[in-house]
Design a protein around this motif. Structure first.
Motif, PDB file in Angstrom:
ATOM      1  N   GLY A  11      11.448  13.560  21.097  1.00 16.18           N
ATOM      2  CA  GLY A  11      11.076  12.503  20.164  1.00 16.18           C
ATOM      3  C   GLY A  11      11.368  12.840  18.719  1.00 16.18           C
ATOM      4  N   PRO A  39      13.171  12.962  15.441  1.00 15.05           N
ATOM      5  CA  PRO A  39      14.341  12.254  14.889  1.00 15.05           C
ATOM      6  C   PRO A  39      15.285  13.194  14.135  1.00 15.05           C
ATOM      7  CG  PRO A  39      12.256  11.351  14.047  1.00 15.05           C
ATOM      8  CD  PRO A  39      11.936  12.623  14.746  1.00 15.05           C
ATOM      9  N   TYR A  40      14.856  14.409  13.877  1.00  7.44           N
ATOM     10  CA  TYR A  40      15.635  15.305  13.018  1.00  7.44           C
ATOM     11  C   TYR A  40      16.436  16.345  13.782  1.00  7.44           C
ATOM     12  CZ  TYR A  40      13.492  13.044   9.109  1.00  7.44           C
ATOM     13  OH  TYR A  40      13.130  12.090   8.204  1.00  7.44           O
ATOM     14  N   CYS A  85      12.065  19.274   8.566  1.00  9.39           N
ATOM     15  CA  CYS A  85      11.031  18.504   9.264  1.00  9.39           C
ATOM     16  C   CYS A  85      10.366  17.566   8.268  1.00  9.39           C
ATOM     17  CB  CYS A  85       9.996  19.452   9.850  1.00  9.39           C
ATOM     18  SG  CYS A  85       8.443  18.623  10.264  1.00  9.39           S
ATOM     19  N   ALA A  86      10.243  16.295   8.644  1.00 12.33           N
ATOM     20  CA  ALA A  86       9.673  15.297   7.737  1.00 12.33           C
ATOM     21  C   ALA A  86       8.187  15.072   7.998  1.00 12.33           C
ATOM     22  CB  ALA A  86      10.413  13.982   7.886  1.00 12.33           C
ATOM     23  N   THR A  87       7.581  15.884   8.860  1.00 12.77           N
ATOM     24  CA  THR A  87       6.184  15.690   9.240  1.00 12.77           C
ATOM     25  C   THR A  87       5.960  14.250   9.704  1.00 12.77           C
ATOM     26  OG1 THR A  87       5.728  17.183   7.405  1.00 12.77           O
ATOM     27  CG2 THR A  87       3.831  16.381   8.585  1.00 12.77           C
ATOM     28  N   CYS A  88       6.852  13.781  10.571  1.00 11.50           N
ATOM     29  CA  CYS A  88       6.748  12.398  11.036  1.00 11.50           C
ATOM     30  C   CYS A  88       5.687  12.248  12.116  1.00 11.50           C
ATOM     31  CB  CYS A  88       8.094  11.903  11.550  1.00 11.50           C
ATOM     32  SG  CYS A  88       8.478  12.483  13.206  1.00 11.50           S
ATOM     33  N   GLN A  89       5.199  13.359  12.642  1.00 10.56           N
ATOM     34  CA  GLN A  89       4.069  13.385  13.584  1.00 10.56           C
ATOM     35  C   GLN A  89       4.424  12.950  14.996  1.00 10.56           C
ATOM     36  OE1 GLN A  89       1.408  14.853  12.737  1.00 10.56           O
ATOM     37  NE2 GLN A  89       1.243  14.693  10.529  1.00 10.56           N
ATOM     38  N   SER A  90       5.704  12.755  15.282  1.00 11.61           N
ATOM     39  CA  SER A  90       6.085  12.366  16.641  1.00 11.61           C
ATOM     40  C   SER A  90       5.730  13.487  17.626  1.00 11.61           C
ATOM     41  CB  SER A  90       7.583  12.062  16.670  1.00 11.61           C
ATOM     42  OG  SER A  90       8.012  11.814  17.969  1.00 11.61           O
ATOM     43  N   THR A 111       2.003  13.850  18.199  1.00 16.89           N
ATOM     44  CA  THR A 111       1.453  12.717  18.936  1.00 16.89           C
ATOM     45  C   THR A 111       1.818  12.789  20.423  1.00 16.89           C
ATOM     46  OG1 THR A 111       1.650  11.380  16.941  1.00 16.89           O
ATOM     47  CG2 THR A 111       1.396  10.183  19.001  1.00 16.89           C
ATOM     48  N   ARG A 112       2.982  13.354  20.729  1.00 19.28           N
ATOM     49  CA  ARG A 112       3.471  13.299  22.109  1.00 19.28           C
ATOM     50  C   ARG A 112       3.326  14.598  22.880  1.00 19.28           C
ATOM     51  NH1 ARG A 112       8.741   9.620  20.442  1.00 19.28           N
ATOM     52  NH2 ARG A 112       7.518   7.775  19.921  1.00 19.28           N
ATOM     53  N   ASP A 172      -0.818  20.612  17.768  1.00 24.17           N
ATOM     54  CA  ASP A 172      -0.415  19.943  16.521  1.00 24.17           C
ATOM     55  C   ASP A 172       0.860  20.631  16.027  1.00 24.17           C
ATOM     56  OD1 ASP A 172      -0.133  18.702  14.088  1.00 24.17           O
ATOM     57  OD2 ASP A 172      -2.252  18.869  13.529  1.00 24.17           O
ATOM     58  N   HIS A 183       1.897  20.439  12.379  1.00 22.53           N
ATOM     59  CA  HIS A 183       1.087  21.324  11.542  1.00 22.53           C
ATOM     60  C   HIS A 183       1.651  22.752  11.590  1.00 22.53           C
ATOM     61  CE1 HIS A 183      -3.328  22.298  10.266  1.00 22.53           C
ATOM     62  NE2 HIS A 183      -2.452  22.876   9.488  1.00 22.53           N
ATOM     63  N   HIS A 210       1.754  18.858   0.678  1.00 18.97           N
ATOM     64  CA  HIS A 210       1.333  19.473   1.936  1.00 18.97           C
ATOM     65  C   HIS A 210       2.406  20.393   2.508  1.00 18.97           C
ATOM     66  CE1 HIS A 210       3.558  17.498   5.163  1.00 18.97           C
ATOM     67  NE2 HIS A 210       3.404  16.345   4.549  1.00 18.97           N
ATOM     68  N   CYS A 226       6.544   6.010  10.338  1.00 18.17           N
ATOM     69  CA  CYS A 226       6.125   7.068  11.266  1.00 18.17           C
ATOM     70  C   CYS A 226       4.671   7.496  11.110  1.00 18.17           C
ATOM     71  CB  CYS A 226       7.054   8.261  11.143  1.00 18.17           C
ATOM     72  SG  CYS A 226       7.206   8.949   9.490  1.00 18.17           S
ATOM     73  N   ILE A 227       4.060   7.261   9.952  1.00 16.48           N
ATOM     74  CA  ILE A 227       2.738   7.882   9.772  1.00 16.48           C
ATOM     75  C   ILE A 227       1.583   6.899   9.595  1.00 16.48           C
ATOM     76  CG2 ILE A 227       3.457  10.154   8.975  1.00 16.48           C
ATOM     77  CD1 ILE A 227       3.296   9.101   6.129  1.00 16.48           C
ATOM     78  N   ARG A 243       0.016   7.598  13.076  1.00 12.13           N
ATOM     79  CA  ARG A 243       0.108   8.904  13.733  1.00 12.13           C
ATOM     80  C   ARG A 243      -0.279  10.043  12.793  1.00 12.13           C
ATOM     81  NH1 ARG A 243       6.020   8.618  16.610  1.00 12.13           N
ATOM     82  NH2 ARG A 243       6.642   9.240  14.514  1.00 12.13           N
ATOM     83  N   PRO A 244      -0.881  11.100  13.273  1.00  8.88           N
ATOM     84  CA  PRO A 244      -1.352  11.246  14.645  1.00  8.88           C
ATOM     85  C   PRO A 244      -2.629  10.428  14.866  1.00  8.88           C
ATOM     86  CG  PRO A 244      -1.937  13.194  13.365  1.00  8.88           C
ATOM     87  CD  PRO A 244      -1.148  12.297  12.465  1.00  8.88           C
ATOM     88  N   PRO A 245      -2.800   9.889  16.057  1.00  9.03           N
ATOM     89  CA  PRO A 245      -3.896   8.927  16.283  1.00  9.03           C
ATOM     90  C   PRO A 245      -5.289   9.492  16.012  1.00  9.03           C
ATOM     91  CG  PRO A 245      -2.741   9.461  18.343  1.00  9.03           C
ATOM     92  CD  PRO A 245      -1.928  10.039  17.240  1.00  9.03           C
ATOM     93  N   GLU A 270       9.411   4.864  14.389  1.00 10.56           N
ATOM     94  CA  GLU A 270      10.408   5.916  14.141  1.00 10.56           C
ATOM     95  C   GLU A 270      10.484   6.230  12.646  1.00 10.56           C
ATOM     96  OE1 GLU A 270      12.562   7.938  16.061  1.00 10.56           O
ATOM     97  OE2 GLU A 270      11.019   7.340  17.494  1.00 10.56           O
ATOM     98  N   ALA A 326      12.424   9.358   5.421  1.00 13.21           N
ATOM     99  CA  ALA A 326      11.363   9.750   4.497  1.00 13.21           C
ATOM    100  C   ALA A 326      11.900  10.075   3.110  1.00 13.21           C
ATOM    101  CB  ALA A 326      10.578  10.912   5.088  1.00 13.21           C
ATOM    102  N   PHE A 367      13.903  12.281   2.068  1.00 15.31           N
ATOM    103  CA  PHE A 367      15.135  13.063   1.996  1.00 15.31           C
ATOM    104  C   PHE A 367      16.286  12.327   1.299  1.00 15.31           C
ATOM    105  CE2 PHE A 367      13.134  15.415   5.580  1.00 15.31           C
ATOM    106  CZ  PHE A 367      13.141  16.657   4.971  1.00 15.31           C
ATOM    107  N   LEU A 400      19.229   7.746   9.935  1.00 13.57           N
ATOM    108  CA  LEU A 400      17.991   7.236  10.545  1.00 13.57           C
ATOM    109  C   LEU A 400      17.708   5.792  10.132  1.00 13.57           C
ATOM    110  CD1 LEU A 400      15.723  10.414  10.349  1.00 13.57           C
ATOM    111  CD2 LEU A 400      17.087   9.580  12.270  1.00 13.57           C
TER     112      LEU A 400
END
Ligand code: SF4
Ligand code: SF4
Lengths: 186, 312
Positions: free
Chosen positions: A38, A40-41, A73-78, A81-82, A88, A91, B52, B155-156, B159-161, B194, B198, B200, B211
């Motif tokens: 999942g 994207p990068y 990494c864009a910290t997109c959280q995919s 989440t998956r 995490d 993280h 962060h 994307c955020i 998420r995360p839920p 998706e 971001a 970038f 993307l």
């Protein structure tokens, strides 16, 4: 394929440090690959994220802190989440990036410069100042052509102020950065 | 909704610059829906993604200053922000500061401590939960019938839920339902959550082109006339960089990218300039002007099978 001699190069302190800073148990990863599926990068990564997890389990500090992926990494959280094991992952990548930065790596110099420019702008004005941030970035990287094609589009719309929108008391924000640096030196 | 809706409001830095039209339309729509936004006095940057990626204490302190300022306001039920990036930072900080040890480290960087007493929500969540599509529908004086939108959450937002605690993390529907309430159609859009590339865009434009290009391609192939989004960064990548994307990918998209608040505002009877439509890079005016004719055509098409049925 890389072959790693685990008996010689496994850095257990590194694993413990990542686990402590991220609050995650890296041994839970069973290499299902969901995170990478999942992410994207992956197309710009030198090490896909599930392989970063494997290298982490193997305590491969140098390989991880010097890779491009930690910066991209864009910290997109995919991944977080998956992950079926509720790791995490985003993280963990964030923590690896903190460590890479602390240890002086800047494998993606442009990305690091953008982050630095952003935070310098916030430290000075209390808020992000888009025009100033772009100029700082150009100053750091010498990429004077960055987004020049966007200037005629955005300038007439009155969106980019030539002057920063400061908070009333920028010193209050500068003090947060100052205290943070002092804490880091302790 | 009998109770007065009053919130602490965190506008976010991009609202003062690249997403002025989001800020403007958010304020206008909230006012029209009876949601009072009280600006957090002398709010400062939440740290956004850069903070962060450097350190979580620094990031939480930059966000925390705003949480603490908001907690001093009286009679507010939550902290709201339009921007998903600010939202994430504020929520992650509040979440992490539930750990007393971490909270102490962050508070040591601040002039006054965070008490962590107010929930943080997106404007989207507040409009969806505290007003809701059913209450919005009768307020719409100008339905956007005929407008096909790709609902893009970014994307955020969800998420995360376990931290975002809003809507579905794979297939969110809040914005779809709000758009349907004002007469528009939300087309199937498998890339709802998706990433667009971001922040970038400046350092690695190639990433955004790939993307965001995929997002525009997918929106178009699913029959969307436009994209609707809730995120300033997504909007900027898809709209302002659409020419760069077209050149890089050899495509010819000319797809307007709205903020959902702009469309709600239009439906509530506001003028294009009241919701800042002229600030969008890809002009949506021709599309919007074509809507009455499309609505008419849709109504005709809907009548046809019925009259046919009556004849036979
Ligand atoms: S999804 Fe989780 S378990 Fe699967 S490879 Fe990634 S980190 Fe490991
Ligand atoms: S958070 Fe980072 S590693 Fe995880 S899926 Fe997103 S870009 Fe990939």
């Amino acid at each position: 394929m890389n072959v790693i001699a685990l008996s010689h190069s496994q850095d257990r302190d590194f694993i413990a440090q990542v686990e402590k800073e991220s609050g995650q148990n890296v041994s839970l990863c069973y290499q299902c690959g969901n995170c990478t599926a999942g992410c994207p990068y992956t197309f710009v990564y030198d090490i896909p994220v599930h392989q970063m997890m494997r290298l982490l389990q193997a305590g491969q500090k140098e390989a991880l802190l010097s890779c491009r992926s930690v910066w991209l990494c864009a910290t997109c959280q995919s991944c977080t989440t998956r992950c079926p094991n509720n790791i995490d992952v985003a993280h963990i990548v964030d923590v690896l990036r903190h460590m890479a930065r602390r240890e002086g790596y800047s494998t993606e110099y442009g990305v690091k410069s953008f982050v630095d420019s952003f935070l310098e702008s916030v430290e000075k004005n209390g808020r992000a100042f888009e025009m100033g941030l772009l100029l700082r970035f150009i100053g750091k990287t010498g990429r004077f052509w960055t987004d020049v094609d966007l200037a005629p589009k955005i300038l007439p719309k009155g969106k980019l102020s030539p002057l920063p929108h400061k908070v009333k008391n920028p010193e209050a924000i500068a003090k947060i950065f100052e205290r943070f640096r002092q804490e880091c030196q302790k | 909704m009998s109770q007065k809706l009053r919130y602490a409001y965190y506008p976010g830095c991009s609202g003062q610059g690249t997403s002025k039209e989001y800020e403007q339309s958010t304020r206008a729509v909230c006012e029209a829906l009876g949601m009072e936004l009280v600006d957090i006095p002398d709010w400062s940057c939440c740290g956004s993604s850069p903070a962060h990626t450097v350190d979580h204490r620094l990031s939480s302190a930059l966000s925390g200053r705003n949480l603490a300022l908001a907690e001093r306001l009286e009679g507010v039920s939550a902290i709201l922000t339009p921007c998903p990036s600010c939202l994430t930072n504020l929520k992650v900080s509040a979440h992490k500061m539930k750990d007393p040890e971490f909270a102490a480290e962050v508070n040591a960087l601040l002039d006054f401590p965070v008490r962590n007493t107010l929930p943080v929500k997106s404007i989207l969540q507040a409009i969806y939960e505290d007003v809701g599509p059913d209450a919005l529908r009768p307020k719409a004086v100008r339905l956007l019938t005929g407008l096909k939108l790709a609902p893009y959450y970014g994307c955020i937002m969800n998420r995360p839920p376990h931290i975002m605690e809003f809507d579905d993390h794979e297939n969110p529907i809040a914005m779809d339902q709000l758009m349907e309430a004002i007469g528009a159609e939300a087309v199937t859009f498998p890339l709802k959550v998706e990433c667009c590339g971001a922040s970038f865009g400046v350092a690695r434009r190639d990433i955004v082109q790939k993307l965001s290009g995929k997002l525009l391609d997918t929106a178009a192939s699913n029959g969307a006339d436009a994209v609707v989004t809730a995120c300033p960064l997504c909007q900027m990548n898809l709209d302002l960089r659409q020419d760069q994307i077209n050149v890089a990918n050899n495509t010819s998209h000319n797809m307007p990218v709205f903020y959902y608040t702009q469309l709600i505002g239009l439906a509530l009877g506001m003028t294009p300039s009241q919701v800042g439509l002229e600030k969008l890079e890809v002009s949506p005016m021709a599309l919007l002007e074509s809507l009455p004719a499309r609505a008419e055509a849709q109504a005709q098409a809907a009548k046809k099978p019925a009259s046919k049925g009556a004849q036979s």
